[in-house]
Design an enzyme around this catalytic site. Structure first.
Site, PDB file in Angstrom:
ATOM      1  CE  LYS A 166      -3.806  -2.244   2.472  1.00 63.59           C
ATOM      2  NZ  LYS A 166      -4.624  -2.192   3.699  1.00 63.59           N
ATOM      3  CE1 TYR A 222      -9.479  -2.198   0.447  1.00 62.92           C
ATOM      4  CE2 TYR A 222      -9.092  -0.143  -0.724  1.00 62.92           C
ATOM      5  CZ  TYR A 222      -8.631  -1.182   0.070  1.00 62.92           C
ATOM      6  OH  TYR A 222      -7.322  -1.198   0.487  1.00 62.92           O
ATOM      7  CG  ASN A 271      -3.243  -2.809   7.018  1.00 67.39           C
ATOM      8  OD1 ASN A 271      -3.057  -2.539   5.836  1.00 67.39           O
ATOM      9  ND2 ASN A 271      -4.307  -3.473   7.422  1.00 67.39           N
ATOM     10  CG  HIS A 308      -5.156  -6.138  -0.200  1.00 66.77           C
ATOM     11  ND1 HIS A 308      -6.317  -6.314   0.513  1.00 66.77           N
ATOM     12  CD2 HIS A 308      -5.273  -6.895  -1.315  1.00 66.77           C
ATOM     13  CE1 HIS A 308      -7.116  -7.130  -0.164  1.00 66.77           C
ATOM     14  NE2 HIS A 308      -6.510  -7.496  -1.278  1.00 66.77           N
ATOM     15  CD  GLU A 363      -8.353  -8.823  -3.689  1.00 70.47           C
ATOM     16  OE1 GLU A 363      -9.040  -8.301  -2.797  1.00 70.47           O
ATOM     17  OE2 GLU A 363      -7.343  -9.520  -3.442  1.00 70.47           O
TER      18      GLU A 363
END
Length: 149
Positions: A11, A51, A114, A117, A128
């Protein structure tokens, strides 16, 4: 177990902190093979598709805003039990709960940022991978080491 593919994305916070190489190295050291990789900016439209399962949740706009805030490194990994192995390497969503030795446990600070992913099922991996890569961008090749893994 047969070989499978999974999707992983470093990310924007991981990219900005210069962690792409270290993160990808962990997957390679575990024996997973890189089938595709792409350094990119995610459009708001792609972020919303990525998402979409969270669309009705109050944090949806924050997810989209964060993932589009800077470049990401998208990767397709391949190997025996790749989804399960990558999830173990990644660690729990909240870095405060992720054990040391996992990517989020070692590099993550807060749940909202975080670092990484990873697909959580074969269905999400297929979806994805299809969102981020054209079929011809995902390579098939043999490594001599594969017989030993």
């Amino acid at each position: 177990m047969t070989s499978e593919r999974t999707f992983v994305m470093v990310k924007p916070d991981g990219v900005q902190r210069g962690l792409v190489g270290r993160i990808v190295q962990r997957f390679e050291e575990k024996g997973l093979k890189i089938a595709a990789g792409k350094f990119m900016h995610i459009s708001p439209e792609l972020a919303q598709k990525h998402y979409e399962e969270h669309q009705e949740k109050p944090f949806f706009n924050d997810l989209v805003g964060f993932i589009t805030s800077g470049p990401v490194f998208a990767v397709v990994l391949e190997g025996q039990d790749a989804i399960h192995i990558s999830r173990l390497l990644i660690g729990k969503t909240d870095p405060k709960e992720a054990p040391a030795g996992t990517i989020r446990g070692d590099y993550g600070h807060v749940k909202e940022k975080n670092v990484i992913h990873g697909s959580d099922s074969l269905e999400s991996a297929d979806r994805e991978i299809g969102l981020f890569f054209k079929p011809e961008e995902v390579l098939e090749y043999e490594r001599s080491i594969d017989a030993w893994l």
